[in-house]
Scaffold this motif. Structure first.
Motif, PDB file in Angstrom:
ATOM      1  N   THR D  68      53.021 106.000 -23.245  1.00 18.12           N
ATOM      2  CA  THR D  68      53.222 104.307 -23.206  1.00 18.12           C
ATOM      3  C   THR D  68      51.951 103.701 -22.532  1.00 18.12           C
ATOM      4  OG1 THR D  68      55.586 104.623 -22.815  1.00 18.12           O
ATOM      5  CG2 THR D  68      54.577 102.531 -21.803  1.00 18.12           C
ATOM      6  N   LEU D  69      51.596 102.689 -23.411  1.00 20.31           N
ATOM      7  CA  LEU D  69      50.307 101.884 -22.766  1.00 20.31           C
ATOM      8  C   LEU D  69      50.984 100.986 -21.806  1.00 20.31           C
ATOM      9  CD1 LEU D  69      47.264 101.253 -22.922  1.00 20.31           C
ATOM     10  CD2 LEU D  69      47.717  99.631 -24.563  1.00 20.31           C
ATOM     11  N   PHE D 181      53.523  99.278 -24.343  1.00 20.72           N
ATOM     12  CA  PHE D 181      53.609  99.283 -25.721  1.00 20.72           C
ATOM     13  C   PHE D 181      53.731 100.926 -26.001  1.00 20.72           C
ATOM     14  CE2 PHE D 181      51.106  95.517 -25.453  1.00 20.72           C
ATOM     15  CZ  PHE D 181      51.877  94.533 -26.248  1.00 20.72           C
ATOM     16  N   PRO D 182      54.480 101.210 -27.075  1.00 14.90           N
ATOM     17  CA  PRO D 182      54.512 102.623 -27.611  1.00 14.90           C
ATOM     18  C   PRO D 182      53.012 102.914 -28.224  1.00 14.90           C
ATOM     19  CG  PRO D 182      55.671 101.421 -29.053  1.00 14.90           C
ATOM     20  CD  PRO D 182      55.300 100.453 -27.797  1.00 14.90           C
ATOM     21  N   VAL D 183      52.396 104.030 -27.708  1.00 15.47           N
ATOM     22  CA  VAL D 183      51.165 104.356 -28.082  1.00 15.47           C
ATOM     23  C   VAL D 183      51.498 105.158 -29.533  1.00 15.47           C
ATOM     24  CG1 VAL D 183      49.152 106.087 -27.919  1.00 15.47           C
ATOM     25  CG2 VAL D 183      50.084 104.862 -26.056  1.00 15.47           C
ATOM     26  N   GLY D 184      50.839 104.512 -30.713  1.00 10.69           N
ATOM     27  CA  GLY D 184      51.177 104.961 -32.019  1.00 10.69           C
ATOM     28  C   GLY D 184      50.098 105.898 -32.539  1.00 10.69           C
ATOM     29  N   VAL D 219      44.351  98.121 -17.766  1.00  3.99           N
ATOM     30  CA  VAL D 219      45.146  98.924 -18.555  1.00  3.99           C
ATOM     31  C   VAL D 219      45.735 100.155 -17.584  1.00  3.99           C
ATOM     32  CG1 VAL D 219      44.325  98.559 -20.775  1.00  3.99           C
ATOM     33  CG2 VAL D 219      43.247 100.343 -19.769  1.00  3.99           C
ATOM     34  N   ASP D 220      46.723 100.943 -18.089  1.00  7.89           N
ATOM     35  CA  ASP D 220      47.171 102.195 -17.578  1.00  7.89           C
ATOM     36  C   ASP D 220      48.029 103.002 -18.466  1.00  7.89           C
ATOM     37  OD1 ASP D 220      47.477 104.235 -15.785  1.00  7.89           O
ATOM     38  OD2 ASP D 220      47.972 102.928 -14.011  1.00  7.89           O
ATOM     39  N   LEU D 221      48.082 104.361 -18.216  1.00  7.35           N
ATOM     40  CA  LEU D 221      48.753 104.773 -19.115  1.00  7.35           C
ATOM     41  C   LEU D 221      50.025 105.779 -18.446  1.00  7.35           C
ATOM     42  CD1 LEU D 221      46.483 107.360 -21.358  1.00  7.35           C
ATOM     43  CD2 LEU D 221      48.129 105.493 -21.995  1.00  7.35           C
ATOM     44  N   ILE D 222      51.524 105.718 -19.034  1.00  5.63           N
ATOM     45  CA  ILE D 222      52.338 106.608 -18.608  1.00  5.63           C
ATOM     46  C   ILE D 222      52.517 107.681 -19.576  1.00  5.63           C
ATOM     47  CG2 ILE D 222      54.961 106.846 -18.088  1.00  5.63           C
ATOM     48  CD1 ILE D 222      55.014 103.837 -17.700  1.00  5.63           C
TER      49      ILE D 222
END
Lengths: 310, 310, 310, 310
Positions: D68-69, D181-184, D219-222
C-alpha cells in the motif's frame, strides 16, 4: 487481395498501442489463431497468462484517427476438442439474496469441461452434471473479445470493453459478421481472442464454452468516417454496440449510435428515425458479467433497403 | 368451460384491490375489450382518462395469496383502423447530450397516426414522414399492461410495473402466450389493457402503435405454488420477467426467477441449472421507458423436454 | 393555533387515500405517537403487523392537488428504553462476492437490542458484540418514513418511497426540520412512523435503531405551489429529496428539483443556479436499502440570503 | 527525511506505466506543481493539452505489487489568481427532460472565470452572473485527480477513475489528508494534478474552480498490505473510496472496503462491524460527472480509538 498467415508467439492482456505483429493493407485477409480465455492453445498448453490473451495487434496501413476500421470475420473455427465453462452463475446476475446459494454450489471445482465434436459441431459436458446427461448443444462459434487500440494513449484490460470494442461477449460476433470500429490510433491496431464455441446471452456463468480457434478475417477502411461505438452488420441486421454500466447506459449508447447511423448515411431525419426505431428496433444482451456490460441495438436491413446509404 | 362476454363500462388507472367487474372460475374464458393507452375506444371516442386504463378486475374463484394465476391470451385483435405513436424517441433512452436534438424534433405534434389494415394485418403511417413513405409493418398485436392486484394493499399506477405485472410492454405478450402471475390478494383480481398493434423492443418512442382491442383470455390456477415474478410460456420458450430499475436489476430478478423455476419444478440443481442457463439463456428487453423497466429471461423448451416437470 | 392530541388505534402499511383519522387546519399542531417499524408500541407490545406501520392519515383542510404541504417536525422523542437493529449489513450494499460472508454472520438471531437512555440521550447495545463493549452513541431521533397520499389513486407500500415521500430514512428528518410535500389528493393526507433513535447514512444494516416515538408536528399550506419532490429546510440548509433507483437517478431528481427551486422562488437563472450549485452543493445519502433509494441535495442558506424568495 | 523539488516539463493524460520523472524513498517529501485541468500553468499559459494533465510519475523505491502506498497531501496551494468553471450543470446530473433547458443556457461561452484572492483565500466570479453579484466563496483547495499506475499494464485516462484512484473529484482530498493506494506496479508510480480551488459535491457543473497549484506531499509504504480501493484518513474520519457506475456500485465497493478495513486491522468481526457501520457510517459524493462516479464511506475515528489497529 493478399492473404497473410500469422501464427502468434506472444499475446496481450490490454488493448493498447503495442508494437504491431503484422502490417496489412485494406482489403487484405489474415489467417491466424487465438488461444482460449485462460491462455491455452489448441493442445491445451498454457502458453500465456489467463485473462483473454489477444492475438495481434495488426497494423492497418492508412488507418488514421477519425476513420472507421471494417473487419469481416470470415472464419471462426474451434481448433480443439475440449472447452470449459464456469461452474455456477456469476454473483452479479442474480438477486443479492441468492448469492450464498451459488457460493455453496460452487464447490472446489473452478471449471467444467466440455467435449466439442468438430464434425457434428456440437458440445457435450465431459462429465455430465445431474439432469443434463443427454444435453448436446449446437456450436455457434464467436469471438468474446476483439477490437482496436483506444485513443489518447489508453491501454484497456481485455476484461472489459468500451468504444474501442474489447470484451463484449456478444453472440452476434460470429462467422460472417462485419464489424466496424472507430480508429483511435494510427494503424488502428486490431486485436482478437477469447473464442467461445457457444454462449448464452449475458455470459451469465462468467464464461461461454471457452476454446481456442482458427480465425480468418479481412479488413477494410472507411476513410474520414468517425463513429463513436462499434457497429456491425450481418445478413439480416445492422447493429450498434454500447459498452458501459449499468445496462441502461449501454442502451443509451447503442441507441444514440443507431440514431446517428440512420440520420447520417441513411439520410433519415430525427422523426423518421424515431418512428422506425420506436416500432422496429430489437435489442440483444452481450455480457452482463464484465466491468462494462454490453447491449446491442439492431435494425432489420430489409426495412432500410429503400433508404440508403446513398 | 363457460365463456363470459364482458363489455367494460369503467376503467382503472391503478392495479389494486378494486371491486371486481366479473367473477370467473378456473377454466373459464372471457371475451372482452380494452381501450387504448389514451382511453379511446374502438370508435376513437375518449371514454376514460388517458394513462393505460385497465379493463377489469376479474375475480378468479378460489385464488388465494400464495397461488399462481394462469392467464392464456387466446385472442388479441385490434378492433379499429387507427393507431398512434410517440413522435420522437424518449429522453431517457439516448445519451443525455442527444436529448436537445430530440426536443427540437418533437415539434408541436404530440402523436403520429397510423393506418391499420385489419385484413392485411399491417400498419402504415397515416401521413408518412420523410424517408418512410413506403413503410408497411406487419402487425404483432400484444398487451402492454396487464397483471393482478399487488399484495399488502398496494394500488400501483398502470404507468409502471412490478412483481404483479403491470406496464411491461413486452412483445412476447401476444396471442397464444400463457402468463403466470403471483396471486397477491384473494381472487387475484386480473386487469388488462394498453393494446399495441406492434412495438419495437424497449418501447423507446414511449409508445407502441397504440390501439384498442378485442381480447379473449382464459384463466386457471396453480394452487399452492408461489412465484415471485411473472412467468410465461409460448411455443418455443419458458420465460421469466423482472421489472425494476436499472435494467441490471431486471436481469437479476428474471435470472433468479428462472433459477427458481429450473431448480424447483424442473428438478435441476444449482450447477445443472447454471450450465443450462449460462450457455443457452436468451434475454429480451421489455420497456426501457416507464418508471420500472422490464427484462425477460428465456429458456428454449426443447432443452427442457427431458427434464420435467415430472 | 389549536393543538390536537391524537392517540392512534390503527395503522396503515401503505400511503394512500385512506379515511382520515383527524382533520386539521393549516397552522394547527398535533401531538401523537408512532409505533416502531415492527409494529411495537412504547411498551414493546406488537399492536399492528410489522413493516413501517403509519400513524394517520391527517386531513389538512383546504389542501388541494397542486398545493404544497408544509410539515414542521417540532418534537421527535423516543418513548421507550428499548430499540433494535439488523444484525448484519444488507446484501445489496456490499460487493456481490461479499454477500456469503454476511449470510454466514447473520446467525439465528434476526435483531440486536439496544438500551436507550432517555436521560443521557444515548444508546448502547443491550448485549455488546465483541469489540463494541463500550460503545455509546448519542441519539439523533428521526422519522424514517412519512409523507402524503400519492396522486392518481395509488397506494404505495411503506417499504418504499417516491415523490410523495415515504420510506426515505434520511438523518436530516429530525426535530426542527421543515418538510414540504407535493399535495397529491384533496386534504393531502399526512402519515408518519418508523422512528429511529439514530441511524447511519444509507440505513445499510436495513434498520436504524428502531423505536417508538412521541411526535409533535405542525402543518401549513402553500396554496398553488406545485413541487415535484419533497423539499426541506433546517437551520443551515434548504434541501431537495430524490427517491428512485439507481442512486444516479435520485441525484437527477434532487438536482432538478433544486434547480427548479433556485430558478423559481429564488429568482436565479440557469447559469447563476448552475454556478451556485456546481461549486457549493452538498449531497447526503438517505437509504440505499429499500426498493427506492434516497439522495438529498442541499444548499447552504447563508448563500441564499441575499437572493430571495422576495 | 529528504525533500525533493521537482518542476514538471511534461505531463501525462493517462495513469499508466510511464517512465518515472523522479525516484523517491518512503519518508521523502516532494515539492512540485501541477497545471490546471486545461493544461494551463501558473501564468495561464497552455503548456500541455487539456484533460487533467498529470505531474509525475514518481517512483517510490521498494514499492511492490501487493503493498500500500501512503501519500500525505501536506500543502495544496493555488498558485495564480484566475480559476475557471463550467457554465451550466452537466447533462447527466439532471432529469433527462431538463437537459434542453441547460443546453439553451449554455450559450457560446464554454467557461466562466473566477478571481481567486490568495490572501483572503476566497473566490469571486470575474464577471458576476445575474443574482450572484456579491458571491464570495472560501477556498477549499483539493486535488481532483491523482493516483497510481494501474496493475496488469493498463493505462487509464485521467478523465476517469478506478481502484488505482484517478479522477475522483472528492472534496476530502485536501491539505492534511492521508491517502492510501493499492500498489499495482513496481515503484507504484504516483501521479497528481487537476487542482480545484473549491468544488461542490458531485462536480455537477463538470468542473470545480479549476486552477494550477503548488503541491507538497510525502510518501510512505505499508509493505505486504494489499487493499482493493483507495482509502484515506483525516483528523476526524477514516474513509474508503469506490469508483464505478452507477453510484450504487460505488457504495458497494466503498462499503466492502470499509468492512475489510474494520474486520482486518481493526479486528472487528462481521457482526460488530455491521453494527458500527449500520448506525454510524457517513457517505460523501465525489464526482457524478466522469465515466466512473465516486462515493466515499467514512467512519468517525473517535469511535475506533478503542478498537485498534493493534
Amino acid at each position: 487481395m493478399p492473404t497473410h498467415t500469422f501464427e502468434p508467439t506472444h499475446y496481450h492482456h490490454t488493448l493498447g498501442t503495442h508494437p504491431p505483429v503484422l502490417r496489412i493493407a485494406p482489403g487484405d485477409t489474415v489467417q491466424t489463431t487465438c488461444v482460449d480465455a485462460a491462455g491455452q492453445d489448441r493442445d491445451m498448453r498454457p502458453v500465456t497468462p489467463r485473462g483473454n490473451p489477444m492475438t495481434g495487434p495488426f497494423y492497418i496501413e492508412g488507418a488514421e484517427v477519425g476513420d472507421t476500421l471494417v473487419v469481416r470475420l470470415e472464419k471462426l473455427r474451434p481448433n480443439r476438442r475440449r472447452g470449459w465453462s464456469g461452474v455456477v452463475l456469476a454473483a452479479n446476475v442474480v438477486d443479492p439474496e441468492d448469492v450464498p446459494r451459488l457460493a455453496q454450489a460452487q464447490g472446489a471445482q473452478r471449471w467444467l469441461d466440455w467435449d466439442v465434436d468438430l464434425e457434428k459441431q456440437t458440445a457435450r459436458l465431459a462429465s455430465p452434471v445431474r439432469g443434463l446427461e443427454g444435453l448436446e448443444l449446437p456450436l455457434e462459434p464467436m469471438l468474446g473479445c476483439f477490437g482496436v487500440a483506444p485513443s489518447r494513449g489508453e491501454a484497456i484490460s481485455t476484461a472489459t470493453s468500451g468504444p474501442h470494442g474489447g470484451n463484449m461477449d456478444y453472440r452476434g460476433f460470429k462467422e460472417g459478421v462485419t464489424v466496424y470500429f472507430p480508429v483511435g490510433v494510427e494503424g488502428a491496431l486490431f486485436f482478437l481472442g477469447d473464442g467461445h464455441a457457444l454462449q448464452g446471452d449475458g455470459e451469465i456463468a462468467g464464461t461461454g464454452i471457452e476454446i481456442s480457434m482458427d480465425v480468418q478475417f479481412s479488413v477494410d477502411l472507411i476513410k474520414g468516417q468517425a463513429i463513436r461505438w462499434p457497429r456491425g452488420e450481418d445478413a439480416e441486421h445492422i447493429f450498434t454496440v454500447g459498452n458501459a454500466r449499468p445496462l441502461d447506459q449501454c442502451v443509451q449508447h447503442a441507441t444514440s449510435e443507431m440514431l446517428r447511423w440512420l440520420t447520417g448515411p441513411y439520410g433519415l431525419d430525427i422523426q423518421s428515425a424515431s418512428q422506425l426505431m420506436g416500432q422496429c428496433v430489437r435489442y440483444d444482451l452481450g455480457n452482463i458479467f464484465d466491468p462494462a456490460y454490453t447491449m446491442v441495438c439492431k435494425m432489420p436491413k430489409k426495412l432500410l433497403e429503400r433508404l440508403g446509404p446513398t
